[in-house]
Scaffold this active site. Structure first.
Site, PDB file in Angstrom:
ATOM      1  N   HIS A 159     -10.609  -3.762 -10.827  1.00 36.86           N
ATOM      2  CA  HIS A 159      -9.547  -2.616 -11.022  1.00 36.86           C
ATOM      3  C   HIS A 159      -8.672  -2.973 -12.222  1.00 36.86           C
ATOM      4  O   HIS A 159      -8.443  -4.182 -12.575  1.00 36.86           O
ATOM      5  CB  HIS A 159      -8.591  -2.784  -9.874  1.00 36.86           C
ATOM      6  CG  HIS A 159      -7.541  -1.587  -9.601  1.00 36.86           C
ATOM      7  ND1 HIS A 159      -7.868  -0.237  -9.807  1.00 36.86           N
ATOM      8  CD2 HIS A 159      -6.421  -1.527  -9.059  1.00 36.86           C
ATOM      9  CE1 HIS A 159      -6.930   0.529  -9.289  1.00 36.86           C
ATOM     10  NE2 HIS A 159      -6.096  -0.232  -9.141  1.00 36.86           N
ATOM     11  N   CYS A 181      21.754  11.478   2.336  1.00 29.43           N
ATOM     12  CA  CYS A 181      21.713  10.693   3.969  1.00 29.43           C
ATOM     13  C   CYS A 181      20.393  11.000   4.342  1.00 29.43           C
ATOM     14  O   CYS A 181      19.214  11.166   3.793  1.00 29.43           O
ATOM     15  CB  CYS A 181      22.569  11.686   4.700  1.00 29.43           C
ATOM     16  SG  CYS A 181      24.043  12.269   3.998  1.00 29.43           S
ATOM     17  N   ASP A 191      18.965  12.536   6.953  1.00 25.10           N
ATOM     18  CA  ASP A 191      18.191  13.873   7.214  1.00 25.10           C
ATOM     19  C   ASP A 191      18.783  15.026   6.339  1.00 25.10           C
ATOM     20  O   ASP A 191      18.326  16.135   6.559  1.00 25.10           O
ATOM     21  CB  ASP A 191      18.568  14.150   8.594  1.00 25.10           C
ATOM     22  CG  ASP A 191      18.628  13.004   9.516  1.00 25.10           C
ATOM     23  OD1 ASP A 191      17.440  12.560   9.897  1.00 25.10           O
ATOM     24  OD2 ASP A 191      19.824  12.550  10.159  1.00 25.10           O
ATOM     25  N   TYR A 237      28.590  11.398   2.401  1.00 23.88           N
ATOM     26  CA  TYR A 237      28.964   9.877   2.417  1.00 23.88           C
ATOM     27  C   TYR A 237      29.480   9.285   1.071  1.00 23.88           C
ATOM     28  O   TYR A 237      29.025   9.431   0.146  1.00 23.88           O
ATOM     29  CB  TYR A 237      27.960   9.104   3.060  1.00 23.88           C
ATOM     30  CG  TYR A 237      27.622   9.206   4.412  1.00 23.88           C
ATOM     31  CD1 TYR A 237      28.568   9.641   5.312  1.00 23.88           C
ATOM     32  CD2 TYR A 237      26.180   9.366   4.666  1.00 23.88           C
ATOM     33  CE1 TYR A 237      27.962   9.771   6.713  1.00 23.88           C
ATOM     34  CE2 TYR A 237      25.772   9.507   5.879  1.00 23.88           C
ATOM     35  CZ  TYR A 237      26.839   9.929   6.926  1.00 23.88           C
ATOM     36  OH  TYR A 237      26.126   9.926   8.244  1.00 23.88           O
ATOM     37  N   ARG A 277     -12.890   6.353  -9.826  1.00 25.68           N
ATOM     38  CA  ARG A 277     -12.026   6.157  -8.648  1.00 25.68           C
ATOM     39  C   ARG A 277     -10.896   6.682  -8.799  1.00 25.68           C
ATOM     40  O   ARG A 277      -9.512   6.072  -8.592  1.00 25.68           O
ATOM     41  CB  ARG A 277     -12.051   4.529  -7.992  1.00 25.68           C
ATOM     42  CG  ARG A 277     -13.249   3.900  -7.871  1.00 25.68           C
ATOM     43  CD  ARG A 277     -12.936   2.709  -7.334  1.00 25.68           C
ATOM     44  NE  ARG A 277     -11.704   1.776  -7.845  1.00 25.68           N
ATOM     45  CZ  ARG A 277     -12.082   1.065  -8.659  1.00 25.68           C
ATOM     46  NH1 ARG A 277     -13.301   0.632  -8.883  1.00 25.68           N
ATOM     47  NH2 ARG A 277     -10.956   0.272  -9.220  1.00 25.68           N
ATOM     48  N   LYS A 323      -6.644   7.220   0.248  1.00 24.53           N
ATOM     49  CA  LYS A 323      -5.830   5.983   1.284  1.00 24.53           C
ATOM     50  C   LYS A 323      -4.318   6.503   1.267  1.00 24.53           C
ATOM     51  O   LYS A 323      -3.892   7.621   0.651  1.00 24.53           O
ATOM     52  CB  LYS A 323      -5.480   4.681   0.426  1.00 24.53           C
ATOM     53  CG  LYS A 323      -4.873   4.771  -0.976  1.00 24.53           C
ATOM     54  CD  LYS A 323      -5.311   3.382  -1.811  1.00 24.53           C
ATOM     55  CE  LYS A 323      -5.070   3.594  -3.524  1.00 24.53           C
ATOM     56  NZ  LYS A 323      -3.508   2.921  -3.301  1.00 24.53           N
ATOM     57  N   ARG A 341      -4.569  -9.390  -8.658  1.00 18.63           N
ATOM     58  CA  ARG A 341      -4.192  -8.882  -7.408  1.00 18.63           C
ATOM     59  C   ARG A 341      -5.243  -9.191  -6.427  1.00 18.63           C
ATOM     60  O   ARG A 341      -5.567 -10.514  -5.970  1.00 18.63           O
ATOM     61  CB  ARG A 341      -3.672  -7.575  -7.468  1.00 18.63           C
ATOM     62  CG  ARG A 341      -3.036  -6.818  -6.481  1.00 18.63           C
ATOM     63  CD  ARG A 341      -2.625  -5.546  -6.600  1.00 18.63           C
ATOM     64  NE  ARG A 341      -3.587  -4.624  -6.556  1.00 18.63           N
ATOM     65  CZ  ARG A 341      -3.504  -3.138  -6.657  1.00 18.63           C
ATOM     66  NH1 ARG A 341      -2.397  -2.558  -6.872  1.00 18.63           N
ATOM     67  NH2 ARG A 341      -4.648  -2.674  -6.501  1.00 18.63           N
TER      68      ARG A 341
HETATM   69  C1  PLP Z   1      -8.875  -0.278  -6.168  1.00 22.70           C
HETATM   70  C2  PLP Z   1      -8.343   1.065  -6.436  1.00 22.70           C
HETATM   71  N1  PLP Z   1      -9.106   2.164  -7.066  1.00 22.70           N
HETATM   72  C3  PLP Z   1      -8.799   3.213  -7.433  1.00 22.70           C
HETATM   73  C4  PLP Z   1      -7.037   3.527  -7.176  1.00 22.70           C
HETATM   74  C5  PLP Z   1      -6.608   4.980  -7.429  1.00 22.70           C
HETATM   75  O1  PLP Z   1      -5.605   4.662  -8.599  1.00 22.70           O
HETATM   76  P1  PLP Z   1      -5.046   5.966  -9.355  1.00 22.70           P
HETATM   77  O2  PLP Z   1      -4.199   6.472  -8.214  1.00 22.70           O
HETATM   78  O3  PLP Z   1      -4.072   5.360 -10.098  1.00 22.70           O
HETATM   79  O4  PLP Z   1      -5.912   6.601  -9.737  1.00 22.70           O
HETATM   80  C6  PLP Z   1      -6.355   2.294  -6.381  1.00 22.70           C
HETATM   81  C7  PLP Z   1      -4.917   2.686  -6.206  1.00 22.70           C
HETATM   82  O5  PLP Z   1      -4.165   1.818  -6.285  1.00 22.70           O
HETATM   83  C8  PLP Z   1      -6.976   1.110  -6.128  1.00 22.70           C
HETATM   84  O6  PLP Z   1      -6.293   0.405  -5.474  1.00 22.70           O
END
Ligand code: PLP
Length: 391
Positions: free
Chosen positions: A165, A311, A313, A264, A221, A35, A133
């Site tokens: 999670h 800044c 850039d 700045y 994951r 992601k 969440r």
């Molecule tokens: C549902 C879910 N699984 C896995 C992950 C991966 O988490 P991490 O990068 O801490 O391994 C995330 C990340 O936010 C997540 O939302």
């Protein structure tokens, strides 16, 4: 696009990290989490590198990101787990994308979309075991499980996964870890009694992949760990290596007298005659403005500190009396082999996490790729999300 800057990503390193994580969880599938443009590394190159390292699933937050993978011809199972109202569910079903379900209304919409598509939706029910969440609360779990089981019996939906999670897996020993594990087992038991037979049950993020074998289930994951960072900084023996190096060629070098205010607000003032080097990267490229006077930078063979305000850039580094030339690289972070800072070092001085440092590297910074997967003609499409993904 700054002609001087570069985020170089070693795809072999991502593959090796994923392979190392796979060894941590023998017997479980590995889902490469890609992601947010592969945590800033480029969604397609990161996905291909993860698959080369042994991942058999891919994970995204949004359906649009998963569709980017499908459009590029990636055929492995892909799970998208944030489904806002209006998410393209029909397109997801048509593209064989697994959908993470956190609410009852998503089951109902998937049923409608599956009827229209004439094929069942692939669904992972997400239990909220204590993160509070996303996910289905323990109170709502039975009703959603029953609804999913009915839709499965009608041939409109297939429950391919059950997942949850962690909130605090990066704090080993935190009492919520055991509580969430227990709650997940209860959710699994209930689903089993309702007749659901998922292909994969999964709970472990990077931290749990590294430290909690009892949370590995059928699939892990890991996200950040694939890119080379431990979510538990300092955890020994992970074998992980950062894949991204962010650098830029110095654009301007100048001598200034003692007492010169720099950038700045003149938040840095030289305490002697000195040389200033201008680095053409700024908060428009993801260098946090909070790095003013604290961000570590490797210039001219030495680690130094951002001098004055970052800044949009550019920022300036006081290099003292050292000879530095325009075009010489300033390395903000990398694997740390040559003394350059790491993204973890940046996170430490800024009070944040490595995730934010690498993910926020802006799209203006060209990604360049090293490694076997870089030979793929599409591997350089680090800006794939510009095509219209929602992340
Ligand atoms: C549902 C879910 N699984 C896995 C992950 C991966 O988490 P991490 O990068 O801490 O391994 C995330 C990340 O936010 C997540 O939302």
């Amino acid at each position: 696009m700054s002609p001087f800057a570069e985020a170089r990503v070693d795809l072999d390193v991502i593959s090796a990290n994923v392979a190392a994580l796979r060894e941590r969880a023998p017997g479980s599938h590995v889902m490469g989490v890609v992601k947010a443009d592969g945590y800033g590394h480029g969604i397609l190159p990161a996905a291909r590198a993860a698959l080369a390292g042994g991942a058999t699933w891919l994970g995204t937050a949004f359906v649009e990101e998963a569709l980017v993978l499908r459009r590029a011809g990636i055929r492995v199972p892909v799970l998208a787990w944030i489904i806002p109202p209006g998410a393209p569910l029909a397109a997801a079903i048509a593209a064989d994308i697994d959908i993470g379900v956190s609410s009852r209304w998503v089951v109902d919409e998937l049923v409608t979309a599956a009827e229209e598509a004439g094929r069942p939706a692939r669904v992972h029910l997400k239990a909220d075991t204590g993160l509070n969440r996303g996910g289905i609360t323990a109170g709502e779990w039975p009703a959603v499980v029953e609804a999913a089981a009915r839709a499965e019996a009608a041939g409109l939906l297939r429950v391919t996964g059950l997942f949850s999670h962690f909130a605090c897996a990066d704090e080993p020993g935190h009492p919520s870890i055991a509580a969430q594990l227990g709650a997940f087992h209860e959710a699994l038991e209930h689903a089993d009694k309702a007749g659901l037979r998922p292909e994969v049950r999964h709970l472990a993020n990077s931290a749990a992949t590294l430290t909690l074998p009892e949370a590995h289930f059928d699939l892990v994951r890991p996200g950040i760990a694939s890119y080379g960072f431990s979510p538990i900084p300092g955890l020994p023996g992970t074998g992980l290596r950062p894949a991204m190096t962010l650098s830029a060629g110095i654009a301007v070098v100048k001598r200034v007298p003692e007492g010169s205010g720099v950038s700045y607000g003149h938040r840095y003032v030289t305490d002697r005659p000195t040389t200033l080097a201008l680095v053409p990267l700024g908060y428009g490229d993801g260098v946090p403005r909070a790095a003013t006077n604290v961000g570590p930078v490797f210039v001219g063979g030495r680690r130094r500190t951002v001098s004055g305000t970052v800044c949009m850039d550019q920022f300036v580094v006081d290099v003292g009396d050292d000879a530095v030339e325009p075009g010489e690289p300033a390395v903000l972070f990398g694997p740390g082999d040559d003394g350059e800072p790491t993204a973890q070092d940046w996170a430490d001085v800024l009070g944040t996490i490595s995730y934010e440092i690498v993910t926020c590297v802006g799209q203006r910074v060209p990604r360049t790729y090293l490694g076997a997967q870089a030979a793929d003609p599409d591997a350089g499409e680090g800006t794939a999300l510009v095509e219209g993904a929602g992340a």
